[in-house]
Scaffold this active site. Structure first.
Site, short mmCIF file in Angstrom:
data_model
loop_
_atom_site.label_atom_id
_atom_site.label_comp_id
_atom_site.label_asym_id
_atom_site.label_seq_id
_atom_site.Cartn_x
_atom_site.Cartn_y
_atom_site.Cartn_z
N GLY A 88 -4.00 6.70 -5.18
CA GLY A 88 -4.77 5.46 -5.26
C GLY A 88 -4.12 4.41 -4.15
N THR A 89 -4.79 3.34 -4.32
CA THR A 89 -4.23 2.00 -3.56
C THR A 89 -3.54 0.95 -4.18
OG1 THR A 89 -6.42 2.70 -2.05
CG2 THR A 89 -5.45 0.38 -1.88
N ASP B 223 5.54 12.94 -7.20
CA ASP B 223 5.13 12.48 -6.02
C ASP B 223 6.43 11.84 -5.34
OD1 ASP B 223 3.78 12.46 -3.67
OD2 ASP B 223 2.73 10.73 -4.32
N GLY C 96 -0.56 -0.60 0.35
CA GLY C 96 -0.37 0.92 0.95
C GLY C 96 -1.43 1.81 0.23
N GLY D 288 -2.10 5.69 -1.09
CA GLY D 288 -1.37 7.12 -1.42
C GLY D 288 -2.27 7.99 -1.88
N GLY D 289 -1.47 9.22 -2.24
CA GLY D 289 -2.61 10.34 -2.78
C GLY D 289 -3.42 10.13 -3.92
N LYS E 148 -2.05 -1.11 -8.90
CA LYS E 148 -2.43 0.15 -8.45
C LYS E 148 -3.89 0.61 -9.11
CE LYS E 148 -1.09 4.64 -7.33
NZ LYS E 148 -0.04 5.52 -6.62
#
Length: 734
Positions: free
Chosen positions: A424-425, A536, A419, A421-422, A440
């Site tokens: 990182g990956t 988050d 996935g 996200g804001g 991550k």
């Protein structure tokens, strides 16, 4: 005060692309379109783009050629196109600058802000070529999309230097998220300067050269004449190459010497000519051979004394009669010259020398790389963390090398992505011993947290809770540290709620997930030392195990977010729909910011609706605002999920809705703590598990003893709680 354009009123202009941008339902077989105009206003318009009907591969690539101020201009939707590249699959466009300026005459802020939507088009903002720029001496601005909220605070607190866009220098910048196709620009009216102008824009990074005059005047707007260049990536269709090849009628790579390329960033495919060929892969016979013999930079034959012979996709060097190719040189063979052996010997010696120099260079580069890794390791507090791990027995935390994580993730293969996200990956990894992990890769880290990262990892290594994803370790020898978590295989709460899988999710399961998630956040806020703010909280950061046990994830990235006023003038990041409005105004993250976001998660569980609906009516875009509106009108049932909406469940649903309402209070001081939220959900679960109508008096008395505090709390709100109704039922039974 000089303003960009005449400011008579605040205007919000919606620039959604016209219907012609929506991809045609029936695919048009790609072919060269004879009779189509090849250019407009000096800009080449190569196929798959096209000017006029039936000239483009499909409607998403239509270019209109219009007269603007008496000059032809190529337009894609409302945006002027200045360049199109087939090789790079990029298009350059001009887009308007969003601004906010103080008007001395009426003593208020005027603004013009833009909303851009490329959702149903082939285009996405290039995350490599563009930056989000905010300019002004006191300007807090951000871009919001369905998945991201990204911005920063620009101030003039440091030295202003031409060419330097940095925090404190009247300019700040943020990375453009991958696959960004929609955004709305916003200014924070409670923080911005009331004496000058502020700007926010997505812009090509190479085209921007910061001038100190931009911070105090309208020079930025004036120099660019209200529009800046933006680089757009494009793909033919939102399909993979594997899928696209199965549809021969619409497959775009039709040139003989072309190939399909998957664009994983923008989730589609494009075409390119094979190596040794160039041209247009979207046109029959469009890829032609490169004649290397005519291009000196690619032709070593002349230097070696031979003759270049071009062949399809490559070339060959031919030596004159009596000579042969030896070490890329045309040299006399042994039969024709007595001096061939010395020459061969010299050539061998030259090769040995080159190999020696190459080995020395590679060794030097390896040492240089090792030095860089050591510098990053020390910069991120690696030595402090390493010594603390050695000194404190029993800490199950490992410092991984970059090579270990490269091997575990197959060199961060896109197929391993779990996935985006804001922050990182996340990649799925397999460590030695067949231990599955989630790795991550964070996108960025500010200077303050670079110094404190090792100390923060030590704190996170001691977080141990059954409803929090375990942090196994980190990698510090890279520019931005990487985090390694335990792997949870059954997806996220977001997928469970919003996925099209037809699963029935009972109210008891939803309350259980809410309670376990609240317990995890309560632990981070109240029991971790020092307290940890998640920053988050959202349904996609709550993982669900095989038995529907909730595990809060991504808390490691949260500690990188600003947590006090000294770090306050940095990036504003989060997920649209979950962001605490108080945080958006102050840039200060608190534990009550997590409470607000958790309130939105409660609404998702109650309604099975997404927190932000891009295409909905204005008053229904935000789930939180919609919920507050219906509760004021006493129409809660309108938005509840049909799966759980029945008379038997209404009292529980009203209790959870009341709790969500308190979490969504605009002022953080009026919200409950996560500990209070967890306790109330715990009592609610117990009441659901032990219905008073089926209990004997002794069991009910024990249960209600735990709920006495909850009864008094809810009575003060003016609502009749389930716990209080239980008490009344017990009294009547006696």
């Amino acid at each position: 005060m000089k303003y960009p354009r005449l400011l008579l009123s605040v205007r919000l202009l919606l620039l959604c692309l016209p219907a012609v941008w929506v991809l045609a339902a029936a695919d048009v077989p790609p072919a060269h379109r004879p009779g189509c105009k090849p250019s407009c206003g000096g800009v080449d318009v190569p196929y798959p783009f096209g000017i006029g009907d039936q000239c483009a591969i499909h409607s998403g690539f239509n270019i209109s050629c219009n007269l603007v101020n008496g000059t032809e201009r190529p337009l894609s939707g409302p945006f002027e196109v200045t360049k199109i590249s087939i090789d790079d699959a990029k298009a350059w466009m001009k887009m308007d600058i969003s601004w906010q300026c103080y008007d001395d005459r009426v003593r208020k802020m005027n603004e013009e802000i833009w909303r851009v939507n490329f959702t149903n088009t082939p285009f996405a903002f290039s995350s490599v070529d563009n930056k989000i720029l905010v300019i002004g001496c006191k300007t807090l601005a951000y871009m919001m999309s369905e998945s991201y909220t990204v911005g920063c605070l620009s101030q003039c607190s440091g030295e202003l230097r031409n060419g330097s866009c940095s925090v404190g220098a009247g300019c700040c910048q943020a990375d453009v998220p991958k696959d960004l196709r929609y955004f709305e620009a916003y200014f924070n009216p409670n923080y911005n300067d009331t004496t000058a102008c502020g700007y926010i824009v997505v812009m090509e990074e190479k085209a921007f050269n910061y001038s100190t005059t931009y911070a105090y005047s309208s020079n930025f707007f004036d120099e660019y004449k209200g529009q800046v260049p933006v680089v757009m990536d494009w793909t033919i269709r939102r399909k993979s190459c594997e899928v696209a090849k199965t549809n021969h009628g619409s497959y775009a790579c039709i040139a003989d010497k072309s190939e399909c390329v998957d664009d994983t960033t923008n989730r589609g495919y494009r075409c390119k000519c094979l190596d040794g060929y160039r041209g247009n892969p979207y046109v029959e016979d469009g890829c032609t051979d490169i004649d290397e013999c005519l291009e000196n930079t690619m032709n070593p034959c002349t230097r070696s004394g031979g003759t270049c012979l071009n062949t399809q996709g490559k070339f060959t060097c031919l030596c004159p009669s009596g000579k042969q190719m030896i070490s890329d040189m045309c040299m006399a063979n042994q039969k024709s010259s007595f001096w061939v052996m010395p020459v061969v010997g010299a050539s061998v010696g030259l090769v040995v020398l080159i190999v020696t120099i190459t080995c020395a260079y590679l060794t030097q580069q390896r040492r240089k790389l090792q030095h860089i890794k050591q510098r990053y390791f020390q910069q991120h507090g690696g030595m402090l963390l390493f010594e603390e791990i050695k000194s404190q027995q029993g800490i199950a935390f490992k410092i991984f090398s970059e090579a270990e994580l490269q091997e575990a993730t197959d060199k961060f293969n896109e197929k391993r992505v779990l996935g985006h996200g804001g922050h990182g990956t996340v990649y799925k990894g397999l460590l030695k011993g067949n231990l599955e992990v989630a790795v991550k890769r964070c996108m960025s880290i500010d200077e303050q947290h670079k110094k404190e990262f090792g100390k923060e990892m030590l704190i996170l290594s001691q977080v141990n809770h059954k409803n929090i994803v375990k942090l196994f370790g980190c990698c510090l020898e890279v520019e931005v540290p990487m985090l390694v978590y335990e792997f949870i295989p059954n997806g996220t709460l977001f997928q469970l709620i919003h996925g099209n899988h037809g699963k029935q999710i009972s109210l008891a399961t939803r309350v259980q997930i809410a309670h376990q998630s609240a317990e995890a956040l309560s632990y981070l806020h109240s029991w971790a030392s020092p307290p940890i703010i998640h920053g988050d909280v959202k349904s996609s950061n709550i993982l669900i195990d095989c038995d529907y046990t909730a595990k809060v994830s991504d808390f490691g990235a949260s500690i990188l977010a600003p947590t006090d006023e000294s770090q306050f003038v940095t990036l504003v990041q989060g997920t649209c729909g979950y962001l605490d409005p108080e945080y958006m105004q102050t840039c200060q993250l608190t534990d009550k910011s997590d409470v607000y976001s958790f309130g939105v998660v409660l609404l998702e569980l109650l309604t099975r609706r997404k927190p932000f609906k891009l295409g909905g009516p204005e008053d229904e875009k935000s789930l939180a605002l919609r919920f507050i509106s219906v509760t004021k009108e006493d129409k809660l049932k309108e938005i509840l999920d049909d799966q759980i909406k029945n008379d038997e469940n209404m009292e529980v649903l009203e209790e959870v809705a009341e709790l969500a309402k308190q979490c969504l209070e605009m002022s953080g001081a009026n919200r409950p703590s996560m500990k209070e939220v967890s306790e109330r959900l715990d009592r609610l679960r117990k009441v659901m598990q032990h219905p008073w109508a089926q209990q004997n008096p002794e069991e009910m008395e024990s249960l209600l003893g735990e709920s006495s505090m909850a009864s008094s709390e809810v009575v003060n709100t003016g609502n009749l709680s389930i716990e209080k109704k239980a008490a009344r039922s017990l009294e009547s039974g006696r």
